[in-house]
Scaffold this motif. Structure first.
Motif, short mmCIF file in Angstrom:
data_model
loop_
_atom_site.label_atom_id
_atom_site.label_comp_id
_atom_site.label_asym_id
_atom_site.label_seq_id
_atom_site.Cartn_x
_atom_site.Cartn_y
_atom_site.Cartn_z
N ALA A 1 18.37 -58.40 12.80
CA ALA A 1 17.11 -57.69 13.09
C ALA A 1 16.85 -56.61 12.05
O ALA A 1 15.69 -56.27 11.76
CB ALA A 1 17.15 -57.09 14.49
N ASN B 1 14.41 -63.85 13.91
CA ASN B 1 14.40 -62.39 13.97
C ASN B 1 13.15 -61.82 13.30
O ASN B 1 12.62 -60.79 13.73
CB ASN B 1 15.67 -61.82 13.34
CG ASN B 1 16.83 -61.79 14.31
OD1 ASN B 1 16.99 -60.84 15.06
ND2 ASN B 1 17.64 -62.85 14.30
N HIS C 1 10.00 -59.39 15.08
CA HIS C 1 9.82 -58.00 14.62
C HIS C 1 8.36 -57.56 14.74
O HIS C 1 7.45 -58.34 14.46
CB HIS C 1 10.28 -57.86 13.17
CG HIS C 1 10.49 -56.45 12.76
ND1 HIS C 1 9.44 -55.64 12.37
CD2 HIS C 1 11.60 -55.68 12.70
CE1 HIS C 1 9.91 -54.44 12.07
NE2 HIS C 1 11.22 -54.43 12.26
N ASP D 1 13.58 -55.99 9.61
CA ASP D 1 12.95 -54.70 9.41
C ASP D 1 12.77 -54.41 7.92
O ASP D 1 11.72 -53.90 7.50
CB ASP D 1 13.80 -53.60 10.06
CG ASP D 1 13.12 -52.25 10.02
OD1 ASP D 1 12.15 -52.04 10.77
OD2 ASP D 1 13.55 -51.39 9.22
#
Length: 306
Positions: free
Chosen positions: A212, A15, A19, A216
């Motif tokens: 996810a 993930n 990003h 972030d």
């Protein structure tokens, strides 16, 4: 920056690679065949050669309750060796910034919820994942000691709540709760089964965040590294019971059978909700609701799992 990401093939690492923040940096993400973190000399040689500006340590042996029960030695020793080796090799090589990804399993079994960062090591751990938790605590403390005793090195720890999402394993035996339940209910629907069994009484409470969103947060943390606390919880600020998760997942999948309980199976900690006070003060919040996250995860499951 040049960033070394360990565990790039796992759920968290995958993930992170997906990003957008990674486009602003040069990422090194070797597989374990090229960099075995259990081998200190190999790890030190790799870091000295590549000279990364920052390391994100996302590698680890992970699994659900049954996997931890079956292999407590592996979950303790492998995670301890990987964490210790990469942290000490980074220190010896002069890497100035380090982001260690730990786990909310480090908190005491009977800790007061929401669980504050300061309560680590204030009580007994949950027995079903004690070995894994010990390893994560030791690496977290090692990062803290380095930050406290080294003028130029800042080695900090992220403590995420339970995670789920794209690139999860979806194993009935070895996965965490949400991916395992997605598979269980999907197969129940496929077989037209009338009922699905929940381990324990289903009333233990858990906090799950879409992976996810953690990626972030990591991008945000890198951009605000100086003001990030030494240890920081990363979660969504609320929890649900295990049975509520089953019902949310069933609704997403379209399963209409009933749920029963196997009370001979462990339920784990009765609640595990992390305190997000420092997170909110740090200025970041997750954006994915539990319903949307599970829907996206189920779509990924259908496309990738045979």
């Amino acid at each position: 920056m040049k960033i070394l990401l360990t565990g790039s093939t796992g759920m968290v690492g995958s993930n992170i690679l997906e990003h957008p923040f990674t486009r602003n940096h040069k990422l090194l993400h070797p597989r374990s065949t090229a960099l075995d973190l259990r081998d200190y000399e190999m790890t030190k040689a790799y870091i000295k050669k590549e000279e990364p500006d920052l390391i994100i340590h996302a590698a680890g042996l992970v699994g659900g309750i049954q996997a931890n029960i079956n292999n407590p030695i592996g979950f303790m020793i492998d995670n301890l060796d990987m964490g210790r080796n990469v942290v000490l090799a980074a220190k010896e090589s002069g890497v100035q910034k380090f982001l260690n990804i730990a786990s909310s399993c480090m908190y005491p079994k009977e800790g007061e919820n929401p669980l504050k960062e300061e309560t680590i090591l204030t009580g007994p751990l949950e027995p079903t994942n004690e070995g894994y938790a010990f390893a994560k605590i030791m690496v977290t403390k090692l990062c803290q000691y380095i930050s406290e005793t080294s003028k130029d090195l800042r080695y900090k720890t992220i403590i995420p709540c339970n995670l789920y999402g794209r690139h999860d394993k979806f194993s009935l035996e070895f996965s965490h709760m949400i991916p395992a339940v997605i598979r269980k209910i999907h197969e129940a629907k496929e077989k037209e089964a009338n009922e699905v069994v929940i381990w324990g009484d289903g009333q233990s409470r858990r906090e799950f965040m879409y992976a996810a969103d953690l990626a972030d947060f990591i991008g945000y943390a890198i951009n605000n590294f100086k003001k990030m606390p030494q240890n920081i919880n990363v979660g969504i600020g609320r929890d649900w019971t295990i049975e509520e998760y089953y019902r949310i997942i069933a609704k997403v999948i379209g399963y209409e059978g009933r749920f029963t309980h196997d009370l001979t199976k462990p339920s784990g900690m009765r609640q595990k909700l992390v305190d997000d006070s420092k997170l909110r003060k740090f200025g970041w919040a997750p954006s994915t609701s539990i319903e949307i996250g599970i829907k996206k995860t189920y779509e990924y499951f259908k496309k990738t799992i045979k």
